[in-house]
Motif scaffolding. Structure first.
Motif, PDB file in Angstrom:
ATOM      1  N   VAL A 185       0.870  -1.397  -0.051  1.00 52.93           N
ATOM      2  CA  VAL A 185       0.042   0.159   0.059  1.00 52.93           C
ATOM      3  C   VAL A 185       0.852   1.171  -0.033  1.00 52.93           C
ATOM      4  CG1 VAL A 185      -1.833   1.315   1.221  1.00 52.93           C
ATOM      5  CG2 VAL A 185      -1.810  -1.147   1.181  1.00 52.93           C
ATOM      6  N   MET A 186       1.981   1.075   0.828  1.00 54.52           N
ATOM      7  CA  MET A 186       2.846   2.250   0.886  1.00 54.52           C
ATOM      8  C   MET A 186       3.681   2.770  -0.544  1.00 54.52           C
ATOM      9  SD  MET A 186       4.118   2.585   5.042  1.00 54.52           S
ATOM     10  CE  MET A 186       4.941   0.882   4.725  1.00 54.52           C
ATOM     11  N   ASN A 187       3.610   1.338  -1.324  1.00 53.35           N
ATOM     12  CA  ASN A 187       4.731   1.715  -2.280  1.00 53.35           C
ATOM     13  C   ASN A 187       3.726   2.323  -3.414  1.00 53.35           C
ATOM     14  OD1 ASN A 187       7.081   0.469  -1.388  1.00 53.35           O
ATOM     15  ND2 ASN A 187       6.611  -1.443  -2.280  1.00 53.35           N
ATOM     16  N   ILE A 188       2.582   1.874  -3.507  1.00 50.20           N
ATOM     17  CA  ILE A 188       1.181   2.316  -4.299  1.00 50.20           C
ATOM     18  C   ILE A 188       1.148   3.863  -3.995  1.00 50.20           C
ATOM     19  CG2 ILE A 188      -0.929   2.247  -5.019  1.00 50.20           C
ATOM     20  CD1 ILE A 188      -1.043  -0.760  -4.638  1.00 50.20           C
ATOM     21  N   GLY A 189       1.213   4.383  -2.729  1.00 50.04           N
ATOM     22  CA  GLY A 189       0.711   5.696  -2.658  1.00 50.04           C
ATOM     23  C   GLY A 189       1.957   6.363  -2.857  1.00 50.04           C
ATOM     24  N   ASN A 190       3.453   5.718  -2.680  1.00 48.98           N
ATOM     25  CA  ASN A 190       4.488   6.543  -2.959  1.00 48.98           C
ATOM     26  C   ASN A 190       4.612   6.742  -4.691  1.00 48.98           C
ATOM     27  OD1 ASN A 190       7.138   7.685  -2.247  1.00 48.98           O
ATOM     28  ND2 ASN A 190       7.932   5.929  -3.395  1.00 48.98           N
ATOM     29  N   THR A 191       4.206   5.802  -5.431  1.00 52.30           N
ATOM     30  CA  THR A 191       4.269   5.716  -6.707  1.00 52.30           C
ATOM     31  C   THR A 191       3.416   6.990  -7.444  1.00 52.30           C
ATOM     32  OG1 THR A 191       4.665   3.327  -6.902  1.00 52.30           O
ATOM     33  CG2 THR A 191       3.887   4.650  -8.876  1.00 52.30           C
ATOM     34  N   VAL A 192       2.115   6.992  -6.867  1.00 51.90           N
ATOM     35  CA  VAL A 192       1.157   8.013  -7.257  1.00 51.90           C
ATOM     36  C   VAL A 192       1.838   9.222  -6.696  1.00 51.90           C
ATOM     37  CG1 VAL A 192      -1.195   9.054  -7.149  1.00 51.90           C
ATOM     38  CG2 VAL A 192      -0.636   6.472  -7.242  1.00 51.90           C
ATOM     39  N   TYR A 193       2.244   9.454  -5.636  1.00 51.04           N
ATOM     40  CA  TYR A 193       3.090  10.782  -5.277  1.00 51.04           C
ATOM     41  C   TYR A 193       4.265  11.349  -5.759  1.00 51.04           C
ATOM     42  CZ  TYR A 193       5.785  13.456  -1.841  1.00 51.04           C
ATOM     43  OH  TYR A 193       6.583  14.499  -1.249  1.00 51.04           O
ATOM     44  N   ARG A 194       5.163  10.399  -6.349  1.00 55.49           N
ATOM     45  CA  ARG A 194       6.390  10.721  -6.861  1.00 55.49           C
ATOM     46  C   ARG A 194       6.288  10.837  -8.282  1.00 55.49           C
ATOM     47  NH1 ARG A 194      10.587  10.934  -3.699  1.00 55.49           N
ATOM     48  NH2 ARG A 194      10.559   9.995  -1.723  1.00 55.49           N
ATOM     49  N   ASN A 195       5.319  10.202  -8.834  1.00 51.61           N
ATOM     50  CA  ASN A 195       5.184  10.292 -10.552  1.00 51.61           C
ATOM     51  C   ASN A 195       4.960  11.606 -11.102  1.00 51.61           C
ATOM     52  OD1 ASN A 195       3.874   9.999 -13.149  1.00 51.61           O
ATOM     53  ND2 ASN A 195       4.777   7.802 -12.752  1.00 51.61           N
ATOM     54  N   GLN A 196       5.866  12.326 -11.691  1.00 56.69           N
ATOM     55  CA  GLN A 196       5.478  13.478 -12.089  1.00 56.69           C
ATOM     56  C   GLN A 196       5.213  13.688 -13.621  1.00 56.69           C
ATOM     57  OE1 GLN A 196       5.418  16.144  -9.968  1.00 56.69           O
ATOM     58  NE2 GLN A 196       6.386  14.879  -8.238  1.00 56.69           N
ATOM     59  N   THR A 197       5.283  12.806 -14.266  1.00 56.36           N
ATOM     60  CA  THR A 197       5.198  12.616 -15.802  1.00 56.36           C
ATOM     61  C   THR A 197       3.666  12.135 -16.270  1.00 56.36           C
ATOM     62  OG1 THR A 197       6.246  10.744 -16.109  1.00 56.36           O
ATOM     63  CG2 THR A 197       7.411  12.756 -16.196  1.00 56.36           C
ATOM     64  N   ASP A 198       3.454  11.109 -15.585  1.00 55.36           N
ATOM     65  CA  ASP A 198       1.924  10.273 -16.163  1.00 55.36           C
ATOM     66  C   ASP A 198       0.820  10.424 -15.427  1.00 55.36           C
ATOM     67  OD1 ASP A 198       3.790   8.612 -17.961  1.00 55.36           O
ATOM     68  OD2 ASP A 198       4.695   7.644 -16.070  1.00 55.36           O
ATOM     69  N   ILE A 199       0.894  11.356 -14.370  1.00 56.61           N
ATOM     70  CA  ILE A 199      -0.561  11.613 -13.598  1.00 56.61           C
ATOM     71  C   ILE A 199      -0.800  13.141 -13.709  1.00 56.61           C
ATOM     72  CG2 ILE A 199      -1.548  11.460 -11.402  1.00 56.61           C
ATOM     73  CD1 ILE A 199       0.267   9.343 -10.659  1.00 56.61           C
ATOM     74  N   PHE A 200      -2.159  13.412 -14.126  1.00 63.13           N
ATOM     75  CA  PHE A 200      -2.529  14.826 -14.142  1.00 63.13           C
ATOM     76  C   PHE A 200      -2.913  14.989 -12.758  1.00 63.13           C
ATOM     77  CE2 PHE A 200      -5.011  18.473 -15.450  1.00 63.13           C
ATOM     78  CZ  PHE A 200      -4.130  19.241 -16.205  1.00 63.13           C
ATOM     79  N   PRO A 201      -2.626  15.980 -12.060  1.00 63.18           N
ATOM     80  CA  PRO A 201      -3.019  16.145 -10.442  1.00 63.18           C
ATOM     81  C   PRO A 201      -4.316  17.062 -10.632  1.00 63.18           C
ATOM     82  CG  PRO A 201      -1.252  17.804 -11.032  1.00 63.18           C
ATOM     83  CD  PRO A 201      -1.300  16.982 -12.262  1.00 63.18           C
ATOM     84  N   ASN A 202      -4.929  17.047  -9.357  1.00 63.37           N
ATOM     85  CA  ASN A 202      -6.254  17.424  -9.014  1.00 63.37           C
ATOM     86  C   ASN A 202      -7.424  17.030  -9.634  1.00 63.37           C
ATOM     87  OD1 ASN A 202      -4.703  19.186  -7.136  1.00 63.37           O
ATOM     88  ND2 ASN A 202      -4.337  20.816  -8.962  1.00 63.37           N
ATOM     89  N   TYR A 203      -7.232  15.649 -10.225  1.00 62.84           N
ATOM     90  CA  TYR A 203      -8.440  14.980 -10.764  1.00 62.84           C
ATOM     91  C   TYR A 203      -8.495  13.617 -10.493  1.00 62.84           C
ATOM     92  CZ  TYR A 203      -9.122  18.978 -13.906  1.00 62.84           C
ATOM     93  OH  TYR A 203      -9.575  20.452 -14.444  1.00 62.84           O
ATOM     94  N   GLY A 204      -9.324  13.022 -10.395  1.00 65.12           N
ATOM     95  CA  GLY A 204      -9.620  11.405 -10.119  1.00 65.12           C
ATOM     96  C   GLY A 204      -8.782  10.728 -11.055  1.00 65.12           C
TER      97      GLY A 204
END
Length: 407
Positions: A183-202
């Motif tokens: 769970v912590m690895n998944i949360g850290n992946t979402v938190y640290r990924n700066q290229t594939d995730i567009f923030p402030n949206y589901g």
């Protein structure tokens, strides 16, 4: 009496002289030539053998009958006593231990994987591939199990944050360190990924499942994706795991992000969690201003989790006209169906009063601050008081709240 003493002395001397040989022989077989003697034909247990090898006075560890003149026969070729593997199972214990350590799969599965990959050049790699394919089948079989336990994971700093929910089927797995690390690895992946995730949206879980896992301790991205890592864990612990949802939040340098976790397991895992983003119109925040703004944000984040009902929107502007009109129609129909013969002016006042309650229950800015006894102190007023104190404009730009099992 002297005869018994001599016999015991002979037995002790014989065993002491045999200690160098016992360190090389794993088994000792005692043959009793005299039929009337007590039968002692046996293979010593590992506990007694340990005493024979390492005890300074082996005769004190166990006693022999005085009338049994046992002749010790030391067996140096112990292959006949060992459990040999079938000829078609060409693997060593070192290979089995390595595969078990790397994969975490049950011992039986590891043996089966090595048996089915005996013709491969790289046995461990081939066995891991076999276990991965096997794990997909197990994950598919377990996918129907209802996953209602698990954790809300949170990772954040001043300007970036991530909130995730990962579920399991039982509370037993919930307390498993392997699951908690996942769970912590998944949360850290979402938190640290700066290229594939567009923030402030589901976020789309299907897209997030394809991201490489970023380890929460080292910060290094691995070769496995989130989906592959969960599949491997499912094949190991034999329980369905579900990556249910995730949200990534970002704010400008003149703002702050605050969060609150309820029912904490550690600093990053809990049962309920919220994130809130506060923005200002300042070009740059001083340390004192940032500290004061974080205090406000922490209070608001705590309110979002603790208040009942929890807010769904920051302000009325986030609700569409269709939603508002639909709610008005339902309230009007409820009043008219009650059977009371009332004038439309009175009905309209009742509709306005119930709509006010609807906004109070669903809109964050219109809720009374739950950490204070004053019902007149709403979140909107609380923010205005802090803006007056800091001499700047403050607005709540984004919020999100997760409750375990309520997707």
């Amino acid at each position: 009496m002297n005869s018994i003493v001599r016999q015991l002395h002979w037995t002790q001397t014989l065993l002491q002289s045999a200690l160098p040989i016992l360190t090389r022989a794993r088994y000792i077989h005692y043959e009793v030539p005299r039929p009337q003697a007590r039968p002692l034909s046996m293979t010593l247990s590992s506990r007694k053998l340990h005493h024979l090898r390492y005890c300074q006075k082996p005769c004190a560890c166990f006693k022999f009958p005085a009338r049994s003149f046992c002749t010790p026969v030391y067996v140096h070729d112990v292959s006949q006593y060992e459990e040999s593997l079938p000829h078609d199972v060409a693997y060593t214990m070192d290979m089995l231990k390595e595969l078990r350590a790397v994969s975490g799969a049950p011992l039986k599965e590891c043996k089966q994987a090595l048996v089915n990959t005996k013709d491969s050049d790289n046995r461990i790699t081939a066995a891991l591939d076999y276990l991965r394919v096997r794990g997909k089948a197990i994950a598919q079989a377990k996918s129907g199990d209802i996953a209602k336990y698990g954790f809300i994971g949170m990772f954040k700093d001043t300007n970036d944050a991530a909130l995730v929910e990962v579920n399991c089927v039982t509370d037993f797995v919930e307390n498993n360190p392997i699951f908690q690390t996942a769970v912590m690895n998944i949360g850290n992946t979402v938190y640290r990924n700066q290229t594939d995730i567009f923030p402030n949206y589901g976020q789309s879980i299907d897209e997030l499942n394809m991201l490489p896992v970023i380890d929460c301790e080292t910060g290094v991205a691995g070769k496995q994706t989130i989906h592959e890592s969960l599949t491997d864990i499912i094949s190991s612990i034999r329980e369905n795991l579900v990556f249910r949802r995730a949200y990534k939040m970002h704010c400008s340098p003149s703002g702050v992000i605050c969060g609150y976790l309820h029912g904490r397991k550690n600093d990053n895992l809990g049962m309920k969690g919220s994130l809130v983003s506060l923005e200002t119109d300042l070009a740059e925040l001083s340390d004192a201003q940032k500290t004061s703004l974080k205090e406000l944000g922490q209070n608001v984040a705590t309110h979002i989790v603790a208040n009942y009902p929890q807010p769904k929107y920051v302000s009325r502007e986030e609700l569409s006209e269709h939603q508002i009109e639909k709610e008005k129609e339902l309230i009007t129909k409820t009043i008219l169906d009650s059977g009371s013969d009332q004038k439309m002016e009175i009905v309209q006042k009742q509709v306005d009063g119930r709509m006010k309650k609807f906004f109070m229950e669903n809109v964050l800015m219109e809720q009374p601050f739950c950490l204070e006894d004053d019902n007149k102190l709403t979140i909107e007023r609380l923010v205005k008081l802090k803006a007056t104190e800091l001499k700047c404009d403050i607005r709540i730009s984004h919020m999100v709240v997760y409750n375990l099992g309520q997707a």
